[in-house]
Design an enzyme around this catalytic site. Structure first.
Site, PDB file in Angstrom:
ATOM      1  CG  ASP A   5      12.995 -12.616   0.873  1.00 31.69           C
ATOM      2  OD1 ASP A   5      13.098 -11.824   1.826  1.00 31.69           O
ATOM      3  OD2 ASP A   5      12.316 -13.653   0.911  1.00 31.69           O
ATOM      4  CB  VAL A   6      14.297  -7.411   2.751  1.00 31.52           C
ATOM      5  CG1 VAL A   6      13.723  -6.292   1.906  1.00 31.52           C
ATOM      6  CG2 VAL A   6      13.244  -8.033   3.643  1.00 31.52           C
TER       7      VAL A   6
ATOM      8  CE  LYS B 193       8.163  -1.783  10.881  1.00 36.13           C
ATOM      9  NZ  LYS B 193       8.524  -1.811   9.440  1.00 36.13           N
TER      10      LYS B 193
ATOM     11  CB  ALA C 277       7.871   0.246   2.419  1.00 38.92           C
TER      12      ALA C 277
ATOM     13  CB  SER D 270      -0.871   0.072   1.246  1.00 39.58           C
ATOM     14  OG  SER D 270      -1.450  -1.144   1.484  1.00 39.58           O
ATOM     15  CG  PHE D 271       4.669   3.526   2.082  1.00 43.12           C
ATOM     16  CD1 PHE D 271       4.360   4.762   2.618  1.00 43.12           C
ATOM     17  CD2 PHE D 271       5.878   3.376   1.410  1.00 43.12           C
ATOM     18  CE1 PHE D 271       5.237   5.833   2.490  1.00 43.12           C
ATOM     19  CE2 PHE D 271       6.755   4.437   1.281  1.00 43.12           C
ATOM     20  CZ  PHE D 271       6.440   5.659   1.829  1.00 43.12           C
TER      21      PHE D 271
ATOM     22  CE  LYS E 280      -0.711  -2.557  15.656  1.00 47.94           C
ATOM     23  NZ  LYS E 280      -1.073  -1.457  14.722  1.00 47.94           N
TER      24      LYS E 280
ATOM     25  N   GLY F  23      -8.373   2.997   6.940  1.00 50.66           N
ATOM     26  CA  GLY F  23      -8.904   2.119   5.888  1.00 50.66           C
ATOM     27  C   GLY F  23      -8.004   0.946   5.559  1.00 50.66           C
TER      28      GLY F  23
ATOM     29  NE  ARG G 165      -5.022  -5.856   2.015  1.00 49.92           N
ATOM     30  CZ  ARG G 165      -3.774  -5.805   1.551  1.00 49.92           C
ATOM     31  NH1 ARG G 165      -2.815  -6.478   2.140  1.00 49.92           N
ATOM     32  NH2 ARG G 165      -3.485  -5.066   0.511  1.00 49.92           N
TER      33      ARG G 165
HETATM   34  N1  LIG Z   1      -0.408  -0.105   6.783  1.00 49.11           N
HETATM   35  C1  LIG Z   1      -0.331   0.508   7.925  1.00 49.11           C
HETATM   36  O1  LIG Z   1      -1.362   0.853   8.518  1.00 49.11           O
HETATM   37  C2  LIG Z   1       1.024   0.824   8.537  1.00 49.11           C
HETATM   38  C3  LIG Z   1       1.067   1.587   9.696  1.00 49.11           C
HETATM   39  C4  LIG Z   1       2.307   1.899  10.255  1.00 49.11           C
HETATM   40  C5  LIG Z   1       3.480   1.446   9.663  1.00 49.11           C
HETATM   41  N2  LIG Z   1       3.418   0.672   8.552  1.00 49.11           N
HETATM   42  C6  LIG Z   1       4.701   0.192   7.972  1.00 49.11           C
HETATM   43  O2  LIG Z   1       4.774   0.646   6.642  1.00 49.11           O
HETATM   44  C7  LIG Z   1       5.468  -0.300   5.841  1.00 49.11           C
HETATM   45  C8  LIG Z   1       4.685  -0.608   4.596  1.00 49.11           C
HETATM   46  O3  LIG Z   1       3.424  -1.129   4.968  1.00 49.11           O
HETATM   47  P1  LIG Z   1       2.299  -1.439   3.884  1.00 49.11           P
HETATM   48  O4  LIG Z   1       1.005  -1.095   4.498  1.00 49.11           O
HETATM   49  O5  LIG Z   1       2.666  -0.861   2.559  1.00 49.11           O
HETATM   50  O6  LIG Z   1       2.437  -3.047   3.843  1.00 49.11           O
HETATM   51  P2  LIG Z   1       1.844  -4.062   2.753  1.00 49.11           P
HETATM   52  O7  LIG Z   1       0.768  -3.413   1.964  1.00 49.11           O
HETATM   53  O8  LIG Z   1       1.568  -5.335   3.481  1.00 49.11           O
HETATM   54  O9  LIG Z   1       3.092  -4.299   1.795  1.00 49.11           O
HETATM   55  C9  LIG Z   1       4.238  -4.975   2.204  1.00 49.11           C
HETATM   56  C10 LIG Z   1       5.218  -5.021   1.051  1.00 49.11           C
HETATM   57  O10 LIG Z   1       6.404  -5.680   1.475  1.00 49.11           O
HETATM   58  C11 LIG Z   1       6.717  -6.719   0.561  1.00 49.11           C
HETATM   59  N3  LIG Z   1       7.434  -7.754   1.288  1.00 49.11           N
HETATM   60  C12 LIG Z   1       6.987  -8.495   2.343  1.00 49.11           C
HETATM   61  N4  LIG Z   1       7.946  -9.325   2.748  1.00 49.11           N
HETATM   62  C13 LIG Z   1       9.030  -9.094   1.949  1.00 49.11           C
HETATM   63  C14 LIG Z   1      10.322  -9.649   1.872  1.00 49.11           C
HETATM   64  N5  LIG Z   1      10.728 -10.613   2.710  1.00 49.11           N
HETATM   65  N6  LIG Z   1      11.185  -9.164   0.922  1.00 49.11           N
HETATM   66  C15 LIG Z   1      10.793  -8.193   0.080  1.00 49.11           C
HETATM   67  N7  LIG Z   1       9.573  -7.646   0.097  1.00 49.11           N
HETATM   68  C16 LIG Z   1       8.709  -8.092   1.026  1.00 49.11           C
HETATM   69  C17 LIG Z   1       5.372  -7.145  -0.010  1.00 49.11           C
HETATM   70  O11 LIG Z   1       5.462  -7.739  -1.296  1.00 49.11           O
HETATM   71  P3  LIG Z   1       5.732  -9.333  -1.496  1.00 49.11           P
HETATM   72  O12 LIG Z   1       4.807 -10.024  -0.543  1.00 49.11           O
HETATM   73  O13 LIG Z   1       5.452  -9.567  -2.916  1.00 49.11           O
HETATM   74  O14 LIG Z   1       7.170  -9.531  -1.166  1.00 49.11           O
HETATM   75  C18 LIG Z   1       4.711  -5.774  -0.173  1.00 49.11           C
HETATM   76  O15 LIG Z   1       5.209  -5.138  -1.330  1.00 49.11           O
HETATM   77  C19 LIG Z   1       5.772  -1.493   6.746  1.00 49.11           C
HETATM   78  O16 LIG Z   1       7.106  -1.390   7.181  1.00 49.11           O
HETATM   79  C20 LIG Z   1       4.819  -1.321   7.911  1.00 49.11           C
HETATM   80  O17 LIG Z   1       5.385  -1.851   9.084  1.00 49.11           O
HETATM   81  C21 LIG Z   1       2.217   0.359   7.961  1.00 49.11           C
END
Ligand SMILES: NC(=O)c1ccc[n+]([C@@H]2O[C@H](COP(=O)([O-])OP(=O)(O)OC[C@H]3O[C@@H](n4cnc5c(N)ncnc54)[C@H](OP(=O)(O)O)[C@@H]3O)[C@@H](O)[C@H]2O)c1
Length: 335
Positions: free
Chosen positions: A67-68, A145, A87, A15-16, A133, A176, A178
């Site tokens: 993969d990271v 984190k 991200a 999403s980000f 968190k 909004g 997930r």
């Molecule tokens: N959403 C929120 O409400 C929220 C709030 C606070 C902070 N954050 C932080 O913001 C960041 C981004 O969140 P988001 O909402 O964009 O998450 P998201 O929609 O779940 O996306 C996660 C992304 O990371 C990739 N990913 C997961 N594991 C990976 C791995 N081992 N190697 C490489 N890529 C990997 C996923 O793609 P693949 O599965 O294809 O690898 C996807 O592109 C995260 O660090 C999260 O902790 C989010």
């Protein structure tokens, strides 16, 4: 400052990552944006969407499967990159709880790999995304984190004379997103239910949009000297008011706080306040370790008073039911 730069976004299909990529393509003229993630299908969908939305700029995008957890692949991907936005994460609380070793491999080892690869390849700035968190964590997701945040802050010490800095942007649940309360209530309303369960009537949250999160990352890219944690100043709302805004007159049974749930989202703790400065639209928590010539206090800030903390419960800015209703019209629900 992003014009003509090469930017790599780990987790770029999330999403980000998608919102950030859209923002940068719309407002800047980067040389290249590299999307780095594992799942080819998510990349395929993103490619198709961006081809339609940005036909003239699509050639600036590169999609790298990786993969990271794989440092070699990250190092190869970061050759020639100016800025990295980290991200990628495992971020579902129950999944991290049930698969702790996997959460550690992605969120902690992944962070170490991003740092090492950036240090070895001439990257200039790294901004890592954090979450509320990670503050006084009560679950493994938050714990991983927190460690990741500490690694990025300390990475400034390994940088030595290299022209690179690492900083953090912290925000809470995006409205909004997930698994959060808005889609939960929305599903119930769609099914015709009249009860919107509230875990605890005292519960509050911050309201942040993805766009605000993206803008804060851009700010960090522009301003960071190394080791800062950037936090937006945003309004709070009561969960009971959210329920009222989504379904006026609904029943609001109180069902009890869930394991690992906090009454309020905390962004700055009393302990952090020693090194926290308040700016017009955000706070910056400076590192308590002092890095040579880094993390100088940015101009325009005022040190917060001793004992200060910033949580959704003690915020000075609150959304009314009517304001929440208006904001609800502007968000995309993640399904
Ligand atoms: N959403 C929120 O409400 C929220 C709030 C606070 C902070 N954050 C932080 O913001 C960041 C981004 O969140 P988001 O909402 O964009 O998450 P998201 O929609 O779940 O996306 C996660 C992304 O990371 C990739 N990913 C997961 N594991 C990976 C791995 N081992 N190697 C490489 N890529 C990997 C996923 O793609 P693949 O599965 O294809 O690898 C996807 O592109 C995260 O660090 C999260 O902790 C989010």
């Amino acid at each position: 400052m992003l014009n003509n730069k090469v930017i790599l976004v780990t987790g770029g299909t999330g999403s980000f990552g998608k919102a950030f990529t859209k923002y940068v393509l719309t407002n800047y003229d980067p040389k290249k944006i590299i999307i780095y993630s594992r799942d080819e299908f998510k990349q395929f969908i993103m490619q198709n969407d961006f081809k339609k939305e940005f036909p003239d700029k699509f050639s600036k995008l590169r999609f790298f499967i990786g993969d990271v957890r794989d440092r070699e692949r990250l190092t190869r991907a970061m050759e020639g990159v100016d800025y990295v936005i980290h991200a990628a994460a495992l971020k579902q609380v129950p999944a991290c709880e049930y698969n702790p070793a996997e959460a550690i491999k992605t969120n902690i080892h992944g962070a170490m790999n991003v740092i090492d690869a950036a240090l070895d390849t001439g990257v200039k700035k790294v901004v890592a995304l954090s979450t509320d968190k990670a503050v006084n964590p009560v679950n493994l997701y938050g714990g991983t984190k927190l460690v990741s945040d500490k690694l990025f802050i300390a990475a400034n010490a390994y940088a030595g004379s290299k022209d690179i800095n690492f900083s953090i942007v912290r925000y809470g649940n995006v409205a909004g997103s997930r698994g959060s309360v808005i889609p939960f209530f929305y599903d119930k309303i769609q099914k015709g239910e009249k009860d919107l369960p509230i875990t605890d009537y005292r519960m509050t949250r911050f309201w942040i949009s993805l766009q605000q999160g993206v803008e804060l990352v851009i700010k960090a890219l522009k301003d960071a000297k190394g080791g800062e944690t950037f936090i937006s100043k945003i309004p709070s709302f009561k969960i009971t008011d959210l329920a009222e805004a989504m379904l006026p007159g609904c029943n609001k049974p109180e069902v009890g706080i869930r394991e690992g749930e906090k009454l309020h989202e905390i962004m700055v703790t009393v302990e952090d306040s020693m090194t926290t400065y308040e700016y017009d639209k955000h706070f910056i928590v400076y590192p308590q370790m002092v890095f040579q010539e880094r993390a100088t206090v940015l101009p325009g800030g005022k040190k917060v008073p001793e004992g200060f903390s910033y949580s959704s419960g003690n915020n000075t800015e609150w959304l009314t039911v009517e304001e929440i209703r208006e904001l609800l019209k502007t968000i995309d629900l993640e399904k």
